[in-house]
Motif scaffolding. Structure first.
Motif, PDB file in Angstrom:
ATOM      1  N   SER B   2       0.854  -1.185   0.000  1.00  0.00           N
ATOM      2  CA  SER B   2       0.000   0.000   0.000  1.00  0.00           C
ATOM      3  C   SER B   2       0.893   1.239   0.000  1.00  0.00           C
ATOM      4  O   SER B   2       0.567   2.276  -0.571  1.00  0.00           O
ATOM      5  CB  SER B   2      -0.905   0.008   1.212  1.00  0.00           C
ATOM      6  N   ASN B   6       0.723   4.264  -2.614  1.00  0.00           N
ATOM      7  CA  ASN B   6       0.642   5.658  -2.174  1.00  0.00           C
ATOM      8  C   ASN B   6       1.723   6.514  -2.814  1.00  0.00           C
ATOM      9  O   ASN B   6       1.470   7.645  -3.215  1.00  0.00           O
ATOM     10  CB  ASN B   6       0.779   5.742  -0.650  1.00  0.00           C
ATOM     11  N   LEU B   7       2.927   5.947  -2.895  1.00  0.00           N
ATOM     12  CA  LEU B   7       4.029   6.693  -3.509  1.00  0.00           C
ATOM     13  C   LEU B   7       3.747   6.964  -4.978  1.00  0.00           C
ATOM     14  O   LEU B   7       3.987   8.064  -5.484  1.00  0.00           O
ATOM     15  CB  LEU B   7       5.341   5.910  -3.374  1.00  0.00           C
ATOM     16  N   TRP B   9       0.810   7.082  -6.356  1.00  0.00           N
ATOM     17  CA  TRP B   9      -0.284   8.050  -6.341  1.00  0.00           C
ATOM     18  C   TRP B   9       0.275   9.465  -6.171  1.00  0.00           C
ATOM     19  O   TRP B   9      -0.104  10.388  -6.889  1.00  0.00           O
ATOM     20  CB  TRP B   9      -1.248   7.670  -5.219  1.00  0.00           C
ATOM     21  N   ASN B  10       1.192   9.633  -5.248  1.00  0.00           N
ATOM     22  CA  ASN B  10       1.860  10.924  -5.046  1.00  0.00           C
ATOM     23  C   ASN B  10       2.515  11.423  -6.330  1.00  0.00           C
ATOM     24  O   ASN B  10       2.384  12.586  -6.697  1.00  0.00           O
ATOM     25  CB  ASN B  10       2.944  10.793  -3.974  1.00  0.00           C
TER      26      ASN B  10
END
Lengths: 311, 318
Positions: B2, B6-7, B9-10
């Motif tokens: 996850s 998230n990374l 997504w960033n």
């Protein structure tokens, strides 16, 4: 000193060295920062403050020695160590094309368990509610400084490292940040490391100050320590007649007397002052004024490092 | 895991927060629409001709006319010869010619993957160096996340970006093609003039092949730009070198083809299409397997160099 023995060590530098090429930049730093204290890291430009901070947070390799954060080595257990740290290294640089809020979201996504509410909480702590949805590129340096502190606090670190945190803040902003840093240390038991070359700033918010020069720690001073009874003070006494008084004191003081215009100056201990005055009066000498020069941190600082030289 | 998502997504947020990224999409769209309009209004009439039941006779009549034209005007020669040859192929193989349609437009637009390569190189070149330029690298690397994972998230983001552009190009070409030219069914057969002569294939298969082969160059050059960006922390250098090599690659191979070792040059191997449809490879003695191995070796070197530069080096100064 007893007070500090009770509080635990948050960060420990063990014979920390950095050599670039064959040039030693940091020459073996050994000190610790305790939970709940604000530690000032003071030194002239080029002394190695930022290099040391970069080693503390693992941005640059450690040539020799180690940094232990909550007992964990930044070298061997980077994740375990760095999760306790929030930091601004040099300037608080943000993504200029993202809003303050979106900048914080970036960092929130990189750790577990930072909720929207926590972000809001941190934003209001640093007083950025109004501008938080504006692009960070339009922020003033002071606003970026606050946003920088906000990102460092997001995950509730036990060690906060701030490089020149009051840079670019207006006087009221500086007061707020200072108050906030003191609060974090006293109420949340956070260890705060503040680097600065602004002595007055650091004096007002720090408990202890480590002075670094040319990559070496040359002193650690307790800022709020009780006045040292043994320390010599510079005392100025306005007397008449000047020559009689000088002759008398020259014979009675081991350090000798300096003669100014209407004034005599001498280095004595605080407890000696009343006796000296009594003696002078007994000699029939008129005393018009006495002043004791308070040695400020600034004096100590310049005494310690001398000129601002870079090797 | 996850964590990695998230990374990524960033990275995507940062990418799409910049105007330059949207300009890239707009440019592709404009070229897709513009190309369609040009084909529609300035294309060869015979391409759009609909043939009746008696199409063999129609084709023969066409050929007779073209032959007559060639006798009158010499310069019409080449184009007419091609049309005649195509018509003969249709008659001999009993394939009724179909008018130009949206699928064929998508297939033709596969040359635009070089534009996607260009955009991907620009993004790959900036994704690491920009963090250094902005100074944000210092905030990125003091999180409880390994540098390897941050590097991986950035690399995957580049590939996701390339893939997004590719899907966008396919979708916009197909839509423009469908609106302007209509569609000859769900997966019509298409006749192409390839090296050994005319062949007939289903169009989706051809689209997959043609776009797929171009992805090799795209991925290799994007990875190369990514590596330069990681090593030199400068996007200008990464963009310049990667684009120069992409443009000059074939010339370099041609120039050096006299030497036996030239078959180990990256650009001699990026065009895997050279092994299909019975074509001859640029340098004798090369095979598909050989090229894939050479490509993999380059890929591993690029990735390893990026990793070493990004994870091992000090982040100091500005």
């Amino acid at each position: 000193m007893e007070v500090y023995i009770l509080s635990k060590t948050a960060m420990q530098l063990v014979n920390l060295k950095k050599t670039i090429g064959s040039k030693p930049i940091i020459k073996g730093l050994d000190f610790e920062i305790r939970a709940g204290e604000v530690f000032g890291f003071l030194g002239p430009n080029g002394a190695g403050k930022t290099t040391t901070i970069r080693m503390m947070v693992g941005l640059i390799d450690i040539t020799e020695g180690d940094v232990l954060i909550e007992g964990k080595s930044i070298k061997r257990d980077f994740k375990g160590a760095i999760q306790h740290v929030g930091a601004i290294v040099e300037n608080p640089e943000m993504y200029p094309f993202l809003s303050g809020w979106k900048n914080l979201k970036q960092y929130a996504r990189m750790v577990e368990g930072v909720s929207e509410d926590r972000i809001k909480e941190v934003v209001s702590l640093v007083g950025l509610q109004k501008a938080i949805h504006e692009k960070a590129g339009r922020y003033s340096l002071g606003m970026r400084q606050r946003l920088g502190i906000a990102q460092a606090l997001l995950h509730g670190p036990s060690i906060l490292i701030l490089d020149e945190p009051t840079n670019g803040l207006d006087p009221s902003g500086i007061r707020e940040i200072r108050k906030y840093i003191r609060n974090l240390a006293e109420k949340e038991n956070v260890a705060v490391i503040v680097s600065s070359h602004l002595l007055t700033e650091i004096e007002l918010m720090c408990d202890r100050i480590g002075v670094i020069k040319n990559g070496e720690l040359i002193a650690i001073e307790e800022v709020r320590s009780v006045e040292n009874k043994e320390a010599l003070k510079e005392v100025y006494i306005e007397v008449e007649p000047l020559e009689t008084a000088r002759a008398y004191l020259d014979n009675h003081l081991s350090n000798g007397v300096g003669v100014g215009n209407k004034e005599l100056s001498m280095s004595v201990k605080r407890e000696e002052i009343p006796q000296i005055l009594k003696n002078l009066i007994e000699q029939g000498i008129n005393i018009y004024g006495v002043r004791v020069l308070q040695a400020t941190l600034e004096d100590k600082f310049f005494d310690l490092i001398g000129e601002n030289s870079i090797e | 895991m996850s964590n990695l998502l998230n990374l990524i997504w960033n990275e995507q947020i940062k990418l799409y927060a910049k105007k330059a990224t949207w300009v890239m999409f707009a440019a592709l769209l404009i070229v897709a629409i513009g190309g369609g309009i040009i084909t529609k209004f300035f294309g060869t009439e015979s391409d759009f001709k609909e043939y009746g039941d008696d199409w063999q006779a129609e084709l023969q009549a066409e050929n007779a006319q073209l032959t007559a034209e060639m006798e009158e005007e010499e310069f019409a020669g080449f184009m007419n010869e091609m049309t005649i040859a195509e018509n003969i192929y249709h008659i001999e193989n009993d394939i009724k010619p179909q008018p130009y349609d949206g699928w064929e437009y998508v297939l033709e637009n596969s040359f635009l993957t070089s534009v996607i390569s260009l955009f991907t190189i620009i993004v790959a070149a900036g994704i690491i160096s920009s963090e250094f330029k902005w100074g944000t690298i210092k905030l990125l690397l003091i999180r409880p996340i390994s540098r390897t994972k941050i590097l991986l998230s950035k690399y995957l983001s580049v590939l996701i970006f390339a893939f997004t552009l590719l899907v966008f190009l396919l979708a916009s070409s197909w839509l423009v093609g469908a609106v302007l030219f209509g569609l000859n069914g769900l997966n019509p057969m298409v006749v192409q003039d390839l090296m050994p002569g005319y062949v007939q294939n289903d169009v989706i298969g051809e689209i997959v092949k043609s776009y797929g082969f171009s992805l090799v160059t795209l991925v290799m050059m994007a990875t190369f730009a990514f590596m330069i960006s990681a090593i030199f922390r400068s996007s200008g250098m990464a963009i310049g070198l990667a684009i120069f090599l992409m443009m000059a690659g074939n010339a370099i191979v041609a120039f050096l083809s006299q030497y036996a070792w030239s078959k180990y040059i990256l650009f001699a191997n990026t065009n895997l299409a050279q092994y299909t449809n019975g074509m001859e490879p640029v340098i004798p003695g090369m095979s598909m397997t050989f090229s894939i191995i050479v490509l993999l070796v380059y890929f591993v070197i690029f990735i390893a160099a990026s990793w070493a530069a990004f994870t091992k080096r000090d982040v100091a100064g500005n």
